[in-house]
Write a protein that holds these residues in place. Structure first.
Motif, mmCIF file in Angstrom:
data_model
loop_
_atom_site.group_PDB
_atom_site.id
_atom_site.type_symbol
_atom_site.label_atom_id
_atom_site.label_comp_id
_atom_site.label_asym_id
_atom_site.label_seq_id
_atom_site.Cartn_x
_atom_site.Cartn_y
_atom_site.Cartn_z
ATOM 1 N N ALA A 24 51.837 42.765 30.521
ATOM 2 C CA ALA A 24 51.993 42.387 29.126
ATOM 3 C C ALA A 24 51.200 43.259 28.157
ATOM 4 C CB ALA A 24 51.626 40.923 28.938
ATOM 5 N N THR A 25 49.899 43.200 28.206
ATOM 6 C CA THR A 25 49.099 43.837 27.156
ATOM 7 C C THR A 25 47.906 44.591 27.734
ATOM 8 O OG1 THR A 25 47.758 41.849 26.903
ATOM 9 C CG2 THR A 25 49.669 42.044 25.469
ATOM 10 N N GLU A 26 47.299 45.412 26.883
ATOM 11 C CA GLU A 26 46.076 46.115 27.264
ATOM 12 C C GLU A 26 44.917 45.129 27.393
ATOM 13 O OE1 GLU A 26 45.051 49.282 24.602
ATOM 14 O OE2 GLU A 26 47.011 50.230 24.809
ATOM 15 N N ASN A 27 43.985 45.491 28.260
ATOM 16 C CA ASN A 27 42.712 44.781 28.383
ATOM 17 C C ASN A 27 42.844 43.283 28.654
ATOM 18 O OD1 ASN A 27 41.385 47.240 27.788
ATOM 19 N ND2 ASN A 27 41.719 46.876 25.615
ATOM 20 N N GLU A 28 43.868 42.880 29.367
ATOM 21 C CA GLU A 28 44.040 41.448 29.635
ATOM 22 C C GLU A 28 43.279 40.986 30.867
ATOM 23 O OE1 GLU A 28 47.999 40.071 30.861
ATOM 24 O OE2 GLU A 28 48.606 42.160 30.972
ATOM 25 N N ILE A 29 42.898 41.914 31.750
ATOM 26 C CA ILE A 29 42.140 41.531 32.942
ATOM 27 C C ILE A 29 40.736 42.111 32.818
ATOM 28 C CG2 ILE A 29 41.966 41.699 35.440
ATOM 29 C CD1 ILE A 29 44.966 41.699 35.569
ATOM 30 N N ASP A 30 39.766 41.219 32.639
ATOM 31 C CA ASP A 30 38.372 41.644 32.509
ATOM 32 C C ASP A 30 37.623 41.349 33.810
ATOM 33 O OD1 ASP A 30 37.986 38.877 32.468
ATOM 34 O OD2 ASP A 30 37.527 38.811 30.336
ATOM 35 N N SER A 31 36.320 41.571 33.811
ATOM 36 C CA SER A 31 35.542 41.392 35.044
ATOM 37 C C SER A 31 35.569 39.940 35.527
ATOM 38 C CB SER A 31 34.110 41.885 34.865
ATOM 39 O OG SER A 31 33.495 41.251 33.781
ATOM 40 N N GLU A 32 35.558 38.996 34.616
ATOM 41 C CA GLU A 32 35.624 37.580 35.009
ATOM 42 C C GLU A 32 36.977 37.262 35.654
ATOM 43 O OE1 GLU A 32 35.727 33.272 32.780
ATOM 44 O OE2 GLU A 32 34.429 34.817 31.917
ATOM 45 N N SER A 33 38.040 37.758 35.042
ATOM 46 C CA SER A 33 39.387 37.514 35.581
ATOM 47 C C SER A 33 39.556 38.143 36.949
ATOM 48 C CB SER A 33 40.451 38.080 34.637
ATOM 49 O OG SER A 33 40.389 37.475 33.383
ATOM 50 N N ILE A 34 39.101 39.387 37.109
ATOM 51 C CA ILE A 34 39.305 40.074 38.390
ATOM 52 C C ILE A 34 38.496 39.408 39.493
ATOM 53 C CG2 ILE A 34 37.548 41.899 38.370
ATOM 54 C CD1 ILE A 34 41.224 42.352 39.274
ATOM 55 N N THR A 35 37.308 38.931 39.153
ATOM 56 C CA THR A 35 36.496 38.221 40.141
ATOM 57 C C THR A 35 37.213 36.951 40.602
ATOM 58 O OG1 THR A 35 34.479 39.125 39.183
ATOM 59 C CG2 THR A 35 34.238 37.151 40.535
ATOM 60 N N ARG A 36 37.830 36.252 39.665
ATOM 61 C CA ARG A 36 38.588 35.040 39.994
ATOM 62 C C ARG A 36 39.787 35.397 40.884
ATOM 63 N NH1 ARG A 36 39.088 33.197 35.264
ATOM 64 N NH2 ARG A 36 37.460 31.656 35.390
ATOM 65 N N LEU A 37 40.491 36.480 40.533
ATOM 66 C CA LEU A 37 41.654 36.889 41.321
ATOM 67 C C LEU A 37 41.267 37.283 42.744
ATOM 68 C CD1 LEU A 37 43.512 38.970 38.592
ATOM 69 C CD2 LEU A 37 44.217 36.757 39.520
ATOM 70 N N ILE A 38 40.177 38.018 42.878
ATOM 71 C CA ILE A 38 39.710 38.415 44.207
ATOM 72 C C ILE A 38 39.319 37.179 45.017
ATOM 73 C CG2 ILE A 38 37.884 39.655 45.442
ATOM 74 C CD1 ILE A 38 37.983 41.724 43.112
ATOM 75 N N SER A 39 38.647 36.228 44.368
ATOM 76 C CA SER A 39 38.271 34.980 45.043
ATOM 77 C C SER A 39 39.495 34.175 45.471
ATOM 78 C CB SER A 39 37.407 34.111 44.122
ATOM 79 O OG SER A 39 36.201 34.760 43.842
ATOM 80 N N SER A 40 40.611 34.391 44.765
ATOM 81 C CA SER A 40 41.856 33.681 45.089
ATOM 82 C C SER A 40 42.647 34.371 46.186
ATOM 83 C CB SER A 40 42.725 33.563 43.836
ATOM 84 O OG SER A 40 42.074 32.776 42.867
ATOM 85 N N GLY A 41 42.110 35.464 46.727
ATOM 86 C CA GLY A 41 42.763 36.127 47.849
ATOM 87 C C GLY A 41 43.584 37.352 47.496
ATOM 88 N N MET A 42 43.462 37.851 46.253
ATOM 89 C CA MET A 42 44.258 39.003 45.852
ATOM 90 C C MET A 42 43.951 40.222 46.722
ATOM 91 S SD MET A 42 44.434 40.962 42.183
ATOM 92 C CE MET A 42 42.880 41.812 42.429
ATOM 93 N N LYS A 43 45.022 40.872 47.213
ATOM 94 C CA LYS A 43 44.892 42.073 48.046
ATOM 95 C C LYS A 43 45.148 43.345 47.249
ATOM 96 C CE LYS A 43 46.754 39.452 51.885
ATOM 97 N NZ LYS A 43 47.972 39.190 52.630
ATOM 98 N N GLY A 44 45.906 43.223 46.154
ATOM 99 C CA GLY A 44 46.242 44.411 45.376
ATOM 100 C C GLY A 44 46.674 44.069 43.971
ATOM 101 N N LEU A 45 46.517 45.059 43.087
ATOM 102 C CA LEU A 45 46.924 44.913 41.696
ATOM 103 C C LEU A 45 47.732 46.142 41.305
ATOM 104 C CD1 LEU A 45 45.030 43.465 38.778
ATOM 105 C CD2 LEU A 45 45.953 45.752 38.502
ATOM 106 N N PHE A 46 48.909 45.903 40.741
ATOM 107 C CA PHE A 46 49.829 46.968 40.346
ATOM 108 C C PHE A 46 50.093 46.816 38.850
ATOM 109 C CE2 PHE A 46 50.352 45.787 44.686
ATOM 110 C CZ PHE A 46 50.557 46.970 45.380
#
Length: 146
Positions: A24-46
């Protein structure tokens, strides 16, 4: 899917995922968001948008060895299909959906093979390969134009 008012997809408190595709937009995933995603089991981001992931979040992904493909590679399909559309318009043609899909598949496969070759040649990550291949193409074009 679920509708979660007042949340972006990257800030929903808890859900499981394998891969994220911010489109969607620039700068939508910050350090807090990425930490949450990794904790949720994320293997990759495209990245499907231009720069949706801030630098701090990119660094966190690198530290956690998360597969990260920047928009210049992952989002190239949108640019390619726009070029296909221009080619059709110039030639007053109309391609079938299957023909566009075939051309898109060929283009994206070629981009990946270039990245893969760069990884084999230099031992870098796919993220670094996307950046290097892009830079080398740009440098070559500038050199050829004088």
């Amino acid at each position: 899917g679920i509708y979660a008012p007042c949340y972006s997809p990257w800030t929903i408190p808890s859900f499981k995922l394998d891969y994220a595709f911010p489109c969607a937009t620039e700068n939508e995933i910050d350090s807090e968001s990425i930490t949450r995603l990794i904790s949720s089991g994320m293997k990759g981001l495209f990245e499907g948008a231009n720069l949706p992931t801030v630098v701090d979040a990119q660094n966190i992904m690198r530290d956690h060895k998360i597969l990260y493909i920047p928009g210049k590679a992952a989002n190239a399909g949108g640019v390619a299909v726009s070029a296909f559309e221009m080619a059709q318009n110039i030639q007053i043609l109309s391609w079938t959906e299957d023909k566009v899909d075939e051309k898109l598949w060929t283009t994206m496969k070629y981009i990946y093979k270039q990245m893969e070759a760069m990884v084999e040649e230099s031992g870098c990550t796919l993220e670094q390969a996307a950046n290097r291949v892009s830079f080398l193409k740009l440098a070559k074009a500038i050199h050829e134009l004088g």
